[in-house]
Design an enzyme around this catalytic site. Structure first.
Site, PDB file in Angstrom:
ATOM      1  N   HIS A 290     -14.885  -3.939 -25.485  1.00  0.00           N
ATOM      2  CA  HIS A 290     -16.287  -4.203 -25.821  1.00  0.00           C
ATOM      3  C   HIS A 290     -17.015  -2.905 -26.134  1.00  0.00           C
ATOM      4  CE1 HIS A 290     -16.019  -3.558 -21.469  1.00  0.00           C
ATOM      5  NE2 HIS A 290     -17.279  -3.151 -21.479  1.00  0.00           N
ATOM      6  N   ARG A 300     -32.906  -1.328 -25.747  1.00  0.00           N
ATOM      7  CA  ARG A 300     -32.091  -2.261 -24.985  1.00  0.00           C
ATOM      8  C   ARG A 300     -31.710  -1.640 -23.656  1.00  0.00           C
ATOM      9  NH1 ARG A 300     -26.432  -3.335 -24.856  1.00  0.00           N
ATOM     10  NH2 ARG A 300     -26.187  -5.426 -23.975  1.00  0.00           N
TER      11      ARG A 300
HETATM   12  O1  LIG Z   1     -24.618  -2.271 -22.555  1.00  0.00           O
HETATM   13  C1  LIG Z   1     -23.701  -3.064 -22.671  1.00  0.00           C
HETATM   14  O2  LIG Z   1     -23.859  -4.198 -23.124  1.00  0.00           O
HETATM   15  C2  LIG Z   1     -22.297  -2.671 -22.278  1.00  0.00           C
HETATM   16  C3  LIG Z   1     -22.257  -1.762 -21.098  1.00  0.00           C
HETATM   17  C4  LIG Z   1     -20.872  -1.474 -20.652  1.00  0.00           C
HETATM   18  O3  LIG Z   1     -19.924  -1.859 -21.286  1.00  0.00           O
HETATM   19  C5  LIG Z   1     -20.621  -0.701 -19.425  1.00  0.00           C
HETATM   20  O4  LIG Z   1     -21.588  -0.204 -18.806  1.00  0.00           O
HETATM   21  O5  LIG Z   1     -19.434  -0.596 -19.049  1.00  0.00           O
HETATM   22 FE   LIG Z   2     -18.049  -1.641 -20.189  1.00  0.00          FE
END
Ligand SMILES: O=C(O)CCC(=O)C(=O)O
Ligand SMILES: [Fe+2]
Ligand SMILES: C=C1C[C@]23C[C@@]1(O)CC[C@H]2[C@@]12CCC[C@@](C)(C(=O)O1)[C@H]2[C@@H]3C(=O)O
Length: 356
Positions: A290, A300
Site C-alpha cells: 500500500h 490528509r
Molecule cells: O496514510 C495512509 O493511508 C497509510 C499509512 C501507512 O501505510 C502507515 O503508516 O504504515
Molecule cells: Fe503502512
C-alpha cells in the site's frame, strides 16, 4: 531482557534530513527532490490510479454481521485489506485522535523538531523510516509513538501533554482489543483455533502483543500527480488498523487491478494484513502492498496502529496450514529479527526468509 521495539534499530541508523523539512505550505511548485517518476519507484505508475473501471475496492465489513468472520477471511486472502464498520470503537475517540494528530502537525516546525526521532530511534517526529530506500523525498511528515509518549508530548505541549497522553492510552487500549478480535476471526475462518497458536491465546495472563502508533500528515500539495505521500510498502505487523480522515489518499495494490484507492468511510477503520500474519498463515493471507498519495486542495491525516507480538516471540507458519510433504513457506522469525531484515532489505524482506 527481551528486545523492545525501541531497541531494534540501534544497529540500523538512518540518516534522514529531518532538519531540512520544507515549509510545505509555502511551496507553489514541487521541488525536484519531491518529483517522482517511474524510475524512482518501479510501481509509481503501475496501472490506473483513479479507481479501476470496475469501481472495485476493498470490502467494507460490518462486524455485527453474522457472516463477518468469513468475509474477513476472504478479504485477507484476496486483498490483504478491508474496512470495518460497527467495530465498537467510540466515534468520539476517533475524533479525539484526529484532533490530536492535526494539533500536533499544526505546531511550528521548530517545536516539532524538539521531539525529532533520533537516527537509531523509533519514536518521535520525522519522515517515515522507509524514506531511506528512495532517492526522492515523500510529501509527508510523521510521528511515531512506541511506549509512553509522555516525554515527547511534554516537549510538544508543555501545558496540555497529559490530556493528549490520556487520548493515546485510551486509543491504544481500544485498538489492542479490536486487533486481537480481528486476528481470531480471520484465523477461525480458516480453521485455526487457539490450540494451534498457543503463544497467542486469548485468555493467556501474559500480554503477548505490542504495538506502535504512527501519526501521518500529508499536506496540501501543488502537483499531487508527481508527488508521493508515503511510498509503496507492506507493514511488518500481524495487523495494522488505520484511521484516515475524510480525504482519500490510501491505495492498495492488486496484481490484477493495479493501484486501487480506498475511499474514506466516516467512522470506519481500514485493516491491513502485515508480513507477520502472512508468515503465520503460511502465505494464505496476503500482506498488502500500500501507499499514500496526496491532494491538491485538502490535507490528509492518518493514524496507523501497528500491532504485532512481543519482539522476542518466534513466529512460524501454523503447522496445520503446512502440507505434510512440504516445508513452511518461510523460516520462523521474531518481530525484532524481521524489523532488522526489513531495515536492510525493505520490500525484499519476505523473500529473504522464504524457504526454497
Ligand atoms: O496514510 C495512509 O493511508 C497509510 C499509512 C501507512 O501505510 C502507515 O503508516 O504504515
Ligand atoms: Fe503502512
Ligand atoms: C513497529 C514498527 C513498524 C514500522 C517500524 C516500527 O518500528 C515503527 C514504525 C512503523 C512504520 C510506519 C510507516 C511505514 C513503515 C514501513 C515504516 O517505515 O515505519 C512501518 C514499519 C513497519 O511496519 O515495518
Amino acid at each position: 531482557m527481551p528486545t523492545t521495539l525501541t531497541d531494534v534499530f540501534r544497529g540500523h541508523p538512518i540518516h534522514l534530513p529531518h532538519s531540512h523539512q520544507p515549509d510545505f505550505t509555502a511551496l507553489r511548485e514541487l521541488p525536484d527532490s519531491y518529483t517522482w517518476t517511474p524510475k524512482d519507484d518501479i510501481l509509481f505508475a503501475a496501472a490506473p490510479s483513479p479507481p479501476p473501471a470496475t469501481g472495485e475496492t476493498i470490502p467494507l465489513i460490518d462486524l455485527n454481521h453474522p457472516d463477518a468472520a468469513n468475509q474477513i477471511g476472504l478479504a485477507c486472502k484476496t486483498w490483504g485489506a478491508f474496512q470495518i464498520a460497527n467495530h465498537g470503537v467510540p466515534l468520539e475517540l476517533l475524533q479525539d485522535i484526529e484532533f490530536l494528530t492535526s494539533s500536533l502537525f499544526r505546531l511550528p516546525v521548530q517545536r516539532k523538531l524538539k521531539a525529532a526521532r533520533s537516527e537509531t530511534g523509533v519514536t518521535g517526529y520525522g519522515v517515515a523510516r522507509i524514506a531511506s530506500f528512495f532517492n526522492k523525498q515523500m510529501w509527508s511528515e510523521g510521528f511515531t509513538i512506541s511506549g509512553s509518549p509522555l516525554n515527547d508530548f511534554r516537549k510538544l505541549w508543555p501545558q496540555l501533554h497529559l490530556n493528549y497522553c490520556d487520548i493515546v492510552e485510551e486509543y491504544e487500549e481500544q485498538m489492542r482489543k479490536l486487533a486481537s478480535k480481528l486476528m481470531w476471526l480471520a484465523l477461525n475462518s480458516i480453521g485455526v483455533s487457539e490450540e494451534d497458536v498457543k503463544w497467542a491465546r486469548l485468555n493467556s495472563d501474559f500480554n503477548w502483543a505490542q504495538a506502535a502508533l504512527q501519526l501521518n500528515h500529508y499536506p496540501v500539495c501543488p502537483q499531487p500527480d508527481q508527488a508521493m505521500g508515503l511510498a509503496a510498502h507492506t507493514d511488518s505487523t500481524l495487523l495494522t488498523l488505520l484511521y484516515q480522515n475524510n480525504t482519500a489518499g490510501l491505495q492498495v495494490f492488486r496484481d490484477d487491478l493495479g493501484w486501487v484507492t480506498v475511499p474514506p468511510v466516516p467512522g470506519s477503520l481500514v485493516v491491513n494484513v502485515g508480513d507477520l500474519f502472512h508468515i503465520l498463515s503460511n502465505g494464505l493471507f496476503k500482506s498488502v502492498l500500500h501507499r499514500a498519495r496526496v491532494n491538491q486542495t485538502r490535507s490528509r491525516f492518518s493514524v496507523a496502529f501497528l500491532w504485532g507480538p512481543q519482539s522476542d516471540i518466534r513466529i512460524s507458519s501454523v503447522p496445520k496450514l503446512v502440507s505434510p510433504v512440504e516445508s513452511p513457506l518461510y523460516q520462523s522469525v521474531t518481530w525484532a529479527e524481521y524489523l532488522k531484515i526489513k531495515a536492510t532489505h525493505f520490500n525484499k524482506a519476505l523473500s529473504m526468509i522464504r524457504n526454497h
